[in-house]
Write a protein that holds these residues in place. Structure first.
Motif, PDB file in Angstrom:
ATOM      1  N   LEU A  30       0.832  -1.194   0.000  1.00  0.00           N
ATOM      2  CA  LEU A  30       0.000   0.000   0.000  1.00  0.00           C
ATOM      3  C   LEU A  30       0.870   1.249   0.000  1.00  0.00           C
ATOM      4  CD1 LEU A  30      -2.765   1.396   0.226  1.00  0.00           C
ATOM      5  CD2 LEU A  30      -2.534   1.206   2.712  1.00  0.00           C
ATOM      6  N   GLU A  32       0.908   5.327   0.159  1.00  0.00           N
ATOM      7  CA  GLU A  32       0.083   6.460   0.559  1.00  0.00           C
ATOM      8  C   GLU A  32       0.921   7.732   0.514  1.00  0.00           C
ATOM      9  OE1 GLU A  32      -2.917   4.708   3.859  1.00  0.00           O
ATOM     10  OE2 GLU A  32      -0.831   4.934   4.492  1.00  0.00           O
ATOM     11  N   ARG A  34       1.065  11.228   2.323  1.00  0.00           N
ATOM     12  CA  ARG A  34       0.545  11.898   3.503  1.00  0.00           C
ATOM     13  C   ARG A  34       1.375  13.138   3.807  1.00  0.00           C
ATOM     14  NH1 ARG A  34       0.391   7.472   8.159  1.00  0.00           N
ATOM     15  NH2 ARG A  34      -0.004   5.587   6.970  1.00  0.00           N
ATOM     16  N   ALA A 133      -4.413   9.644   4.258  1.00  0.00           N
ATOM     17  CA  ALA A 133      -3.733   9.520   2.967  1.00  0.00           C
ATOM     18  C   ALA A 133      -4.509  10.337   1.946  1.00  0.00           C
ATOM     19  CB  ALA A 133      -3.670   8.062   2.537  1.00  0.00           C
ATOM     20  N   SER A 136      -3.467   7.230  -2.664  1.00  0.00           N
ATOM     21  CA  SER A 136      -2.976   5.890  -2.320  1.00  0.00           C
ATOM     22  C   SER A 136      -2.711   5.096  -3.596  1.00  0.00           C
ATOM     23  CB  SER A 136      -3.980   5.151  -1.441  1.00  0.00           C
ATOM     24  OG  SER A 136      -5.076   4.703  -2.210  1.00  0.00           O
ATOM     25  N   SER A 137      -2.197   3.888  -3.425  1.00  0.00           N
ATOM     26  CA  SER A 137      -1.894   3.046  -4.582  1.00  0.00           C
ATOM     27  C   SER A 137      -3.150   2.736  -5.396  1.00  0.00           C
ATOM     28  CB  SER A 137      -1.189   1.762  -4.147  1.00  0.00           C
ATOM     29  OG  SER A 137      -1.863   1.145  -3.084  1.00  0.00           O
ATOM     30  N   ASP A 138      -4.311   2.801  -4.777  1.00  0.00           N
ATOM     31  CA  ASP A 138      -5.562   2.607  -5.521  1.00  0.00           C
ATOM     32  C   ASP A 138      -5.782   3.693  -6.573  1.00  0.00           C
ATOM     33  OD1 ASP A 138      -6.102   0.373  -3.996  1.00  0.00           O
ATOM     34  OD2 ASP A 138      -7.413   1.447  -2.598  1.00  0.00           O
ATOM     35  N   ASP A 139      -5.119   4.837  -6.404  1.00  0.00           N
ATOM     36  CA  ASP A 139      -5.269   5.970  -7.314  1.00  0.00           C
ATOM     37  C   ASP A 139      -4.286   5.943  -8.487  1.00  0.00           C
ATOM     38  OD1 ASP A 139      -7.311   7.262  -5.744  1.00  0.00           O
ATOM     39  OD2 ASP A 139      -5.736   7.846  -4.336  1.00  0.00           O
TER      40      ASP A 139
END
Length: 186
Positions: A30, A32, A34, A133, A136-139
């Motif tokens: 993951l 993030e 921040r 965050a 994130s890696s989802d983005d």
């Protein structure tokens, strides 16, 4: 080469293979982004930790600043150098219940993943960052390893349009603040 207005440059200090840098951003872990805590919050947290330790000290002979005295120097808002001999002491202090209660829920301390050497001294950096965050890696849409103009490894990555707008708003409102790249909580 200059960056386009929609690009972010991610630099990994020290010698690193481009493939390793790309894997950091794209593997199953993951990622993030921040923000580091602002100076005023850092001061409040450090004072709160010192007070919590002193209040719960069973010893008559205690240090006035037991936590902050173990931090070598501040390198920027939310960043302190910790000498190798104090790393275990700091980690133990951060694990104490009264200290965890003194740290606001929206902030956390994270150790830098690298240890540095200067002469015979070893040290690492302790960071105080926001828990939220912003990206994130989802983005991530895509990430590719590359080299910058001086031959240092970098990773070019593309965010979803929604994440790019969110990051633009956040960085515009946070000029002068460090942005931490946190991978798997480190």
């Amino acid at each position: 080469s200059p960056l386009d207005s929609d690009q972010i440059l991610v630099e990994f200090p020290g010698a690193m293979d481009c493939g390793v840098a790309e894997a950091i951003l794209t593997d199953a872990g993951l990622l993030e982004m921040r923000l580091a805590a602002v100076r005023e919050r850092c001061i409040q947290v450090l004072i709160g930790i010192d007070k919590a330790i002193v209040k719960n000290s069973s010893s008559e002979a205690y240090e006035l600043h037991p936590f902050t005295s173990a931090l070598h120097q501040q390198t920027g808002p939310g960043q302190w150098i910790v000498r190798g001999g104090n790393m275990g002491r700091i980690a133990n202090v951060l694990d104490r219940d009264e200290v965890r209660q003194a740290i606001p829920a929206d902030l956390e301390f994270l150790w830098d993943t690298r240890t540095h050497t200067s002469g015979s001294s070893k040290f690492t950096t302790l960071h105080l960052v926001e828990t939220q965050a912003h990206v994130s890696s989802d983005d991530l849409v895509e990430a590719q390893a590359a080299f910058d103009g001086s031959g240092q490894p970098i990773v070019n990555f593309q965010l979803t349009p929604k994440a790019a707008r969110r990051l633009t708003r956040m960085t515009s409102a946070s000029i002068g603040r460090d942005l931490a790249m946190v991978v798997d909580g480190q």
